[in-house]
Design a protein around this motif. Structure first.
Motif, PDB file in Angstrom:
ATOM      1  N   GLY A 147      46.951  27.714  47.086  1.00 53.16           N
ATOM      2  CA  GLY A 147      46.573  28.094  45.728  1.00 53.16           C
ATOM      3  C   GLY A 147      45.394  29.061  45.728  1.00 53.16           C
ATOM      4  N   ALA A 148      44.457  28.819  46.643  1.00 51.48           N
ATOM      5  CA  ALA A 148      43.304  29.712  46.740  1.00 51.48           C
ATOM      6  C   ALA A 148      43.749  31.105  47.178  1.00 51.48           C
ATOM      7  CB  ALA A 148      42.289  29.139  47.739  1.00 51.48           C
ATOM      8  N   LYS A 149      44.673  31.132  48.104  1.00 51.02           N
ATOM      9  CA  LYS A 149      45.165  32.432  48.573  1.00 51.02           C
ATOM     10  C   LYS A 149      45.814  33.211  47.441  1.00 51.02           C
ATOM     11  CE  LYS A 149      48.055  34.467  52.188  1.00 51.02           C
ATOM     12  NZ  LYS A 149      48.941  34.186  53.325  1.00 51.02           N
ATOM     13  N   THR A 150      46.612  32.498  46.651  1.00 50.05           N
ATOM     14  CA  THR A 150      47.263  33.140  45.504  1.00 50.05           C
ATOM     15  C   THR A 150      46.225  33.648  44.507  1.00 50.05           C
ATOM     16  OG1 THR A 150      49.118  31.648  45.782  1.00 50.05           O
ATOM     17  CG2 THR A 150      48.947  32.772  43.665  1.00 50.05           C
ATOM     18  N   ARG A 151      45.194  32.811  44.269  1.00 46.41           N
ATOM     19  CA  ARG A 151      44.151  33.214  43.316  1.00 46.41           C
ATOM     20  C   ARG A 151      43.434  34.477  43.792  1.00 46.41           C
ATOM     21  NH1 ARG A 151      40.859  30.308  39.858  1.00 46.41           N
ATOM     22  NH2 ARG A 151      42.779  29.277  39.254  1.00 46.41           N
ATOM     23  N   VAL A 152      43.109  34.511  45.073  1.00 46.87           N
ATOM     24  CA  VAL A 152      42.424  35.682  45.616  1.00 46.87           C
ATOM     25  C   VAL A 152      43.329  36.915  45.506  1.00 46.87           C
ATOM     26  CG1 VAL A 152      41.511  36.710  47.739  1.00 46.87           C
ATOM     27  CG2 VAL A 152      40.914  34.350  47.139  1.00 46.87           C
ATOM     28  N   TYR A 153      44.573  36.737  45.859  1.00 51.79           N
ATOM     29  CA  TYR A 153      45.512  37.863  45.829  1.00 51.79           C
ATOM     30  C   TYR A 153      45.650  38.419  44.403  1.00 51.79           C
ATOM     31  CZ  TYR A 153      49.922  40.411  46.158  1.00 51.79           C
ATOM     32  OH  TYR A 153      50.888  41.381  46.085  1.00 51.79           O
ATOM     33  N   ARG A 154      45.815  37.526  43.447  1.00 51.71           N
ATOM     34  CA  ARG A 154      45.985  37.978  42.063  1.00 51.71           C
ATOM     35  C   ARG A 154      44.711  38.652  41.547  1.00 51.71           C
ATOM     36  NH1 ARG A 154      49.271  32.756  39.578  1.00 51.71           N
ATOM     37  NH2 ARG A 154      51.286  33.294  40.509  1.00 51.71           N
ATOM     38  N   ALA A 155      43.551  38.113  41.977  1.00 49.20           N
ATOM     39  CA  ALA A 155      42.287  38.714  41.541  1.00 49.20           C
ATOM     40  C   ALA A 155      42.154  40.127  42.090  1.00 49.20           C
ATOM     41  CB  ALA A 155      41.112  37.847  42.007  1.00 49.20           C
ATOM     42  N   VAL A 156      42.559  40.311  43.337  1.00 48.32           N
ATOM     43  CA  VAL A 156      42.501  41.650  43.921  1.00 48.32           C
ATOM     44  C   VAL A 156      43.439  42.584  43.181  1.00 48.32           C
ATOM     45  CG1 VAL A 156      42.999  43.005  45.982  1.00 48.32           C
ATOM     46  CG2 VAL A 156      41.757  40.860  46.188  1.00 48.32           C
ATOM     47  N   LYS A 157      44.599  42.096  42.832  1.00 44.34           N
ATOM     48  CA  LYS A 157      45.569  42.935  42.116  1.00 44.34           C
ATOM     49  C   LYS A 157      45.027  43.332  40.734  1.00 44.34           C
ATOM     50  CE  LYS A 157      49.319  43.848  43.161  1.00 44.34           C
ATOM     51  NZ  LYS A 157      49.788  45.090  43.847  1.00 44.34           N
ATOM     52  N   LYS A 158      44.308  42.392  40.089  1.00 47.40           N
ATOM     53  CA  LYS A 158      43.712  42.741  38.799  1.00 47.40           C
ATOM     54  C   LYS A 158      42.636  43.810  38.981  1.00 47.40           C
ATOM     55  CE  LYS A 158      44.255  38.214  36.614  1.00 47.40           C
ATOM     56  NZ  LYS A 158      43.531  37.003  36.199  1.00 47.40           N
ATOM     57  N   LEU A 159      41.950  43.691  40.097  1.00 47.65           N
ATOM     58  CA  LEU A 159      40.845  44.605  40.360  1.00 47.65           C
ATOM     59  C   LEU A 159      41.365  46.004  40.636  1.00 47.65           C
ATOM     60  CD1 LEU A 159      37.760  44.225  40.706  1.00 47.65           C
ATOM     61  CD2 LEU A 159      38.165  43.976  43.150  1.00 47.65           C
ATOM     62  N   ARG A 160      42.293  46.083  41.486  1.00 42.81           N
ATOM     63  CA  ARG A 160      42.874  47.365  41.893  1.00 42.81           C
ATOM     64  C   ARG A 160      44.376  47.181  42.057  1.00 42.81           C
ATOM     65  NH1 ARG A 160      39.878  51.166  44.805  1.00 42.81           N
ATOM     66  NH2 ARG A 160      38.059  51.713  43.606  1.00 42.81           N
ATOM     67  N   PRO A 161      45.117  47.456  41.031  1.00 45.11           N
ATOM     68  CA  PRO A 161      46.571  47.269  41.129  1.00 45.11           C
ATOM     69  C   PRO A 161      47.177  48.025  42.302  1.00 45.11           C
ATOM     70  CG  PRO A 161      45.917  47.722  38.871  1.00 45.11           C
ATOM     71  CD  PRO A 161      44.714  47.932  39.690  1.00 45.11           C
ATOM     72  N   ASP A 162      46.480  49.102  42.739  1.00 45.21           N
ATOM     73  CA  ASP A 162      47.055  49.902  43.812  1.00 45.21           C
ATOM     74  C   ASP A 162      46.706  49.361  45.189  1.00 45.21           C
ATOM     75  OD1 ASP A 162      44.406  50.537  43.066  1.00 45.21           O
ATOM     76  OD2 ASP A 162      44.486  52.292  44.386  1.00 45.21           O
ATOM     77  N   LEU A 163      45.799  48.368  45.246  1.00 45.03           N
ATOM     78  CA  LEU A 163      45.383  47.859  46.549  1.00 45.03           C
ATOM     79  C   LEU A 163      46.325  46.770  47.029  1.00 45.03           C
ATOM     80  CD1 LEU A 163      41.515  47.543  46.226  1.00 45.03           C
ATOM     81  CD2 LEU A 163      42.805  49.175  47.610  1.00 45.03           C
ATOM     82  N   GLU A 164      46.416  46.698  48.317  1.00 43.24           N
ATOM     83  CA  GLU A 164      47.186  45.620  48.938  1.00 43.24           C
ATOM     84  C   GLU A 164      46.260  44.867  49.869  1.00 43.24           C
ATOM     85  OE1 GLU A 164      50.237  44.676  48.405  1.00 43.24           O
ATOM     86  OE2 GLU A 164      50.697  46.263  46.984  1.00 43.24           O
ATOM     87  N   MET A 165      46.441  43.566  49.913  1.00 40.55           N
ATOM     88  CA  MET A 165      45.627  42.770  50.844  1.00 40.55           C
ATOM     89  C   MET A 165      46.265  42.752  52.211  1.00 40.55           C
ATOM     90  SD  MET A 165      44.425  39.472  48.748  1.00 40.55           S
ATOM     91  CE  MET A 165      43.698  38.739  50.187  1.00 40.55           C
ATOM     92  N   SER A 166      45.409  42.855  53.212  1.00 38.92           N
ATOM     93  CA  SER A 166      45.932  42.742  54.563  1.00 38.92           C
ATOM     94  C   SER A 166      46.033  41.280  54.925  1.00 38.92           C
ATOM     95  CB  SER A 166      45.002  43.450  55.544  1.00 38.92           C
ATOM     96  OG  SER A 166      43.703  42.951  55.433  1.00 38.92           O
TER      97      SER A 166
END
Lengths: 166, 417
Positions: A147-166
């Motif tokens: 769940g934490a991983k999903t939260r972090v991923y979604r937060a990054v997407k909100k921050l920069r829709p064009d960014l992808e997490m490695s």
């Protein structure tokens, strides 16, 4: 477990507390600052959290990480502070202060971070700034590691829709 | 693919760098957590609403009650308007369980007026005509008659001025002081034959109790050993030997006389001040007083506040400031903001220990007399000499609170000399 052994020694409770929680007070303050964005409120929140941790220190017998345990208390305290703002502002108007402007707000990523919901900011702060593993991020947020991983991923997407997490 | 980690970290880093944690966050927070009484602080909005309503009702009831019972007697504004005339009121016996600050009623030589810490007159104590040199206990619930007179024979009085037991007999006691339980008086004697410095405690109506011999000099006038803290709550007394400046100190368990700590070879400092419960000490920089002629190279650059037993530093403040006292809750320090020589005008301030913020300061133009600390609270009562000369006599009395407000009670002879 080290914490359980230390806490069970009844002789020097303040020393135990300092040993277990003391090293995480600065991280607690920084976490509170990231959530509340007000240094005075952050200091108050970490003080209050420390008092709650003092009362619950024996819960650490079951906790694997004093850091995540304490940061979870800080995060809860910050949520309470945010909830309590509506009436404290009415009671004690601070005409000249308001929310403080942060330098980070002046650049794009800082501005985007400032606009994120507090829980998303918290997830990013814990994972990217404090370098907490996802298991500990989950403990603080009250989520599983997944769940934490999903939260972090979604937060990054909100921050920069064009960014992808490695 | 860009990894957002470094970008996000940099943004948080800039945000955090602008507001670093307070100096001494760890020791101050650990201390605050461990010493704070257990008390729930629910942050419930409905509770705030209910409390507001209840308080409103209570205020109305209290105002109606005071008008009925003390009609014409009590001024509701204890501020400067009280300075020029005596309240000349009889406020009745002291209310139970309320900490009071006593001053002499200028209109009745043997009456004392008891103010509560909000600045409201709450009690009148009518002493016997011979009982004028009284010193209040910190909570105002007892008095000592002749505490500072030579001979060590003082008389304890209860909250309404009635004697408790007979006169004490502690010959040669030096600078006796009330303990933090507001019941005992602690003092040190110097034996003129053996030159031994001995710690004593005295309860009303009882024989003085010898606690321990602290130190011994080789002759008369070799040094001075004074008591800077005496706490029955923490079972601890702190005594300091002074040879122009403090040279060593002892921490003694009151119940057993056991030596808990002895610290000698102290760095140069102007003085040592302890909190009421003797858990904190301030080591005042030699720069905080204009009385000590110390070479600049040996001066302690900062005034340091530390836990007495652990030596952990709680806070450091600029060396030009000297701590006079800690607030009852140990969150504040009453300080001299600039080097001070006794008898000269002092520039006083109140400093919040967790942040170093000066929450109140005076204008630095008046001769400061002395102070009393609100037990367990965040206020100080200060007296400034009305004549410009330090010592007992009329003084402008203020109550300074931790929120930075000050209430002027008027010009009175206080009972904390």
């Amino acid at each position: 477990m080290q914490q359980a052994a230390v806490v069970s020694a009844e002789g020097d409770r303040e020393g135990d507390f300092d040993f277990l929680v003391g090293p995480h007070l600065e991280a607690g303050y920084r976490t509170a600052l990231a959530i509340l964005r007000d240094p005075d409120e952050a200091h108050d929140a970490v003080q209050e959290a420390a008092f709650k941790a003092w009362r619950r220190i024996k819960q650490l017998r079951q906790a694997g990480s004093a850091r995540a345990w304490f940061l979870a208390i800080v995060a809860n305290q910050c949520r309470s502070t945010r909830r309590g703002r509506w009436w404290s502002v009415v009671r004690l108007p601070r005409v000249d202060t308001g929310r403080q402007e942060f330098d980070s707000d002046r650049n794009d990523i800082g501005s985007a971070l400032a606009k994120l919901p507090a829980e998303d900011r918290l997830a990013l702060f814990l994972h990217f700034y404090l370098d907490l593993p996802l298991e500990e991020v989950g403990t603080v947020l009250g989520l599983s590691a997944g769940g934490a991983k999903t939260r972090v991923y979604r937060a990054v997407k909100k921050l920069r829709p064009d960014l992808e997490m490695s | 693919m860009d990894d957002p980690r470094s970008e996000i970290r940099d943004a948080f880093e800039r945000e955090q760098a602008a507001h670093p944690p307070a100096v001494g966050l760890r020791p101050a927070t650990v201390r605050a957590a461990s010493t704070r009484p257990r008390r729930e602080q629910p942050n419930l909005q409905w509770l705030a609403m209910v409390a507001t309503i209840v308080i409103g009702v209570l205020v109305v009831v209290a105002l109606m009650s005071s008008r009925l019972t003390n009609r014409g007697a009590i001024s509701r504004t204890p501020a400067s308007s009280a300075a020029t005339t005596s309240p000349a009121g009889d406020y009745g016996p002291p209310p139970a369980g309320v900490n009071l600050i006593y001053v002499h009623d200028p209109g009745h030589r043997t009456w004392l007026i008891g103010y509560d810490w909000s600045g409201k007159p709450r009690a009148t104590v009518k002493l016997d005509p011979t009982q004028t040199a009284v010193t209040m206990a910190p909570d105002g619930q007892r008095f000592a008659l002749g505490l500072y007179a030579k001979g060590g024979n003082w008389q304890f009085l209860d909250s309404v001025g009635k004697p408790i037991g007979g006169p004490t007999a502690l010959p040669g006691v030096i600078n006796p002081r009330w303990a933090d339980d507001n019941k005992h008086v602690c003092g040190i004697t110097l034996d003129q034959q053996t030159f031994a410095w001995t710690l004593w405690t005295q309860l009303p109506g009882e024989v003085a109790k010898r606690v321990a011999e602290i130190a011994r000099d080789s002759g008369i006038g070799q040094s001075f050993v004074g008591l800077v803290g005496c706490s029955f709550k923490n079972d601890t007394a702190v005594a300091v030997r002074t040879l122009n400046v403090p040279s060593e100190y002892w921490v003694i368990q009151l119940s057993t006389g056991k030596l808990l700590k002895h610290q000698d070879d102290l760095p140069p400092m102007a003085g040592i001040v302890a909190s009421d419960d003797a858990s904190l000490i301030a080591e005042n920089s030699t720069r905080s007083t204009g009385m000590i002629d110390a070479p600049a190279s040996s001066t302690r650059s900062a005034t340091t506040i530390r836990f007495l037993m652990k030596d952990t530093v709680v806070a450091t403040i600029d060396g030009s400031m000297g701590v006079l006292a800690f607030s009852g809750d140990k969150s504040l320090a009453l300080v001299t903001l600039a080097p001070w020589v006794g008898g000269q005008p002092a520039h006083l301030g109140v400093v919040e220990l967790s942040t170093g913020a000066v929450v109140w300061q005076d204008d630095g133009t008046t001769v400061f007399d002395w102070f009393v600390v609100q037990p367990g609270g965040r206020s100080f009562a200060l007296s400034y000499s009305a004549s410009g000369q330090p010592g007992p006599g009329p003084a402008t009395v203020l109550i300074v609170s931790g929120d930075g407000t000050a209430i002027k009670l008027g010009v009175y002879s206080p009972t904390w000399w």
